[in-house]
Design a protein around this motif. Structure first.
Motif, PDB file in Angstrom:
ATOM      1  N   TRP A  28      34.298  34.534  37.316  1.00 30.67           N
ATOM      2  CA  TRP A  28      35.036  34.158  36.083  1.00 30.67           C
ATOM      3  C   TRP A  28      34.139  32.489  35.603  1.00 30.67           C
ATOM      4  O   TRP A  28      34.537  31.962  36.633  1.00 30.67           O
ATOM      5  N   HIS A  29      33.125  32.810  35.091  1.00 30.80           N
ATOM      6  CA  HIS A  29      33.025  30.991  35.505  1.00 30.80           C
ATOM      7  C   HIS A  29      33.724  30.793  34.441  1.00 30.80           C
ATOM      8  O   HIS A  29      34.448  30.267  33.399  1.00 30.80           O
ATOM      9  N   SER A  30      33.907  29.502  35.850  1.00 31.16           N
ATOM     10  CA  SER A  30      35.230  28.471  34.994  1.00 31.16           C
ATOM     11  C   SER A  30      34.502  26.652  35.413  1.00 31.16           C
ATOM     12  O   SER A  30      35.280  26.801  36.926  1.00 31.16           O
ATOM     13  N   GLU A  31      34.014  26.151  34.104  1.00 30.11           N
ATOM     14  CA  GLU A  31      33.377  24.755  34.486  1.00 30.11           C
ATOM     15  C   GLU A  31      34.517  24.256  34.155  1.00 30.11           C
ATOM     16  O   GLU A  31      35.006  24.678  33.719  1.00 30.11           O
ATOM     17  N   PRO A  32      34.509  23.448  35.197  1.00 33.51           N
ATOM     18  CA  PRO A  32      35.231  22.121  35.423  1.00 33.51           C
ATOM     19  C   PRO A  32      35.509  21.120  34.521  1.00 33.51           C
ATOM     20  O   PRO A  32      34.954  20.923  33.499  1.00 33.51           O
ATOM     21  N   GLY A  33      37.049  21.199  34.041  1.00 28.77           N
ATOM     22  CA  GLY A  33      37.997  20.365  32.850  1.00 28.77           C
ATOM     23  C   GLY A  33      36.781  20.479  31.309  1.00 28.77           C
ATOM     24  O   GLY A  33      38.063  20.569  30.664  1.00 28.77           O
ATOM     25  N   ASN A  34      36.662  21.902  31.404  1.00 26.52           N
ATOM     26  CA  ASN A  34      36.143  22.134  29.960  1.00 26.52           C
ATOM     27  C   ASN A  34      36.647  23.927  29.500  1.00 26.52           C
ATOM     28  O   ASN A  34      36.818  24.708  27.970  1.00 26.52           O
ATOM     29  N   GLY A  35      37.684  24.234  30.089  1.00 22.31           N
ATOM     30  CA  GLY A  35      38.496  25.775  30.041  1.00 22.31           C
ATOM     31  C   GLY A  35      39.550  26.323  29.958  1.00 22.31           C
ATOM     32  O   GLY A  35      39.926  25.133  30.715  1.00 22.31           O
ATOM     33  N   LEU A  36      40.834  26.932  29.567  1.00 19.77           N
ATOM     34  CA  LEU A  36      41.665  26.958  29.943  1.00 19.77           C
ATOM     35  C   LEU A  36      42.207  28.194  30.893  1.00 19.77           C
ATOM     36  O   LEU A  36      41.158  29.078  30.511  1.00 19.77           O
ATOM     37  N   TYR A  37      42.467  28.262  31.742  1.00 16.22           N
ATOM     38  CA  TYR A  37      42.494  29.003  33.207  1.00 16.22           C
ATOM     39  C   TYR A  37      44.050  29.131  33.626  1.00 16.22           C
ATOM     40  O   TYR A  37      44.283  28.314  34.636  1.00 16.22           O
ATOM     41  N   VAL A  38      44.462  30.322  33.330  1.00 21.28           N
ATOM     42  CA  VAL A  38      45.709  30.463  33.573  1.00 21.28           C
ATOM     43  C   VAL A  38      46.462  31.414  33.309  1.00 21.28           C
ATOM     44  O   VAL A  38      45.753  32.166  33.479  1.00 21.28           O
ATOM     45  N   SER A  39      47.308  31.933  34.952  1.00 15.43           N
ATOM     46  CA  SER A  39      47.673  33.213  35.354  1.00 15.43           C
ATOM     47  C   SER A  39      49.160  33.009  35.026  1.00 15.43           C
ATOM     48  O   SER A  39      50.071  31.985  35.535  1.00 15.43           O
TER      49      SER A  39
END
Ligand code: BTN
Length: 251
Positions: A60-71
């Protein structure tokens, strides 16, 4: 810009949120906390993931600071047959949250990809870490561009809506919506979820698709959801098959 956790935590006192500037995958951290007995509703999020996990073995492309990545760790006692419906429910929840935070109305591609103009802006991964479930949610929020291999298939809320979105607001909306859908399933079962998903998704009925079931490719026309939430596909030879998992894309 790093997410400002304090106002989010203040608006969501029932969720314990662990936030990382950078981590491999929030799924791994959430699984570790779940194994250590953390409370239901515990959230792990990160400004950046260096090894974000997608469905079907993808990254999963997870660019710093621009996405919401949560579990999110879920420990509710869902009915045993609720798993496929729960997968759809998390997609519906994220769709509602995106609408609230950005005004963008997303399509849903079974089981739970969020699309704008046919391009993916969010994906969801549900994993069983018995006895907990972990819902991993990745949203492309403020990305201005994507790597070449994703550029034709991915978009962000900013690219689609023309303005940046506060990730703090979106996170609050996501967690509140996930809570609402979990309550709905506990109180009424998955039937309302199947109805809402069918209304919200252009992929459930009458759509020509290609399904990649991990090697075997099926062509056909979608023919609704079964009682558990699996996708039904009318193959070109007339047979109706149930899609249990796999990647669905337009033909
Ligand atoms: C998909 O392939 O559509 C599912 C993508 C899920 C990505 C999210 S980002 C937060 C969580 N951590 C991960 O490593 N994956 C999920």
């Amino acid at each position: 810009m790093p997410l400002e956790l304090e106002p989010v935590q203040r608006r969501l006192p029932d969720h314990t949120i662990h936030w990382f500037a950078s981590t491999g995958s929030t799924m791994t951290e959430a699984a570790r906390l779940a194994a250590a007995g953390c409370a239901s509703g515990t959230v792990v999020g990160a400004d950046e993931q260096t090894a974000g996990i997608g469905r079907q073995g993808h990254l999963w492309h997870s660019e710093p600071g621009n996405g919401l990545y949560v579990s999110i760790v879920l420990r509710q006692q869902f009915p045993v047959d609720a798993f496929p419906g729960l997968t759809l429910a998390i997609g519906l929840a994220v769709r509602e949250a995106v609408l609230e935070a950005s005004g963008i109305q997303c399509d849903l591609r079974w089981p739970n990809d969020l699309l704008v103009d046919g391009r993916k802006c969010a994906g969801i991964l549900l994993r069983m870490e018995a006895p907990a479930l972990i819902a991993g949610i990745g949203i492309n929020v403020n990305h201005a561009a994507f790597p070449e291999d994703l550029a034709s298939r991915a978009t962000s809320l900013r690219l689609a809506g023309g303005r940046t979105i506060a990730r703090e607001d979106l996170l609050v909306q996501v967690l509140e919506a996930v809570d609402r859908y979990c309550r709905l399933i506990l109180e009424e079962g998955i039937q309302p979820v199947l109805r809402l998903f069918t209304q919200a998704s252009s992929y459930v009925s009458g759509r020509r698709v290609i399904v990649d079931e991990g090697g075997s490719i099926l062509n056909g026309t979608t023919a609704g959801l079964d009682a558990a939430g699996f996708l039904l596909l009318r193959r070109d030879n007339g047979k109706l098959v149930k899609i249990l998992a796999g990647g669905v894309r337009p033909e």
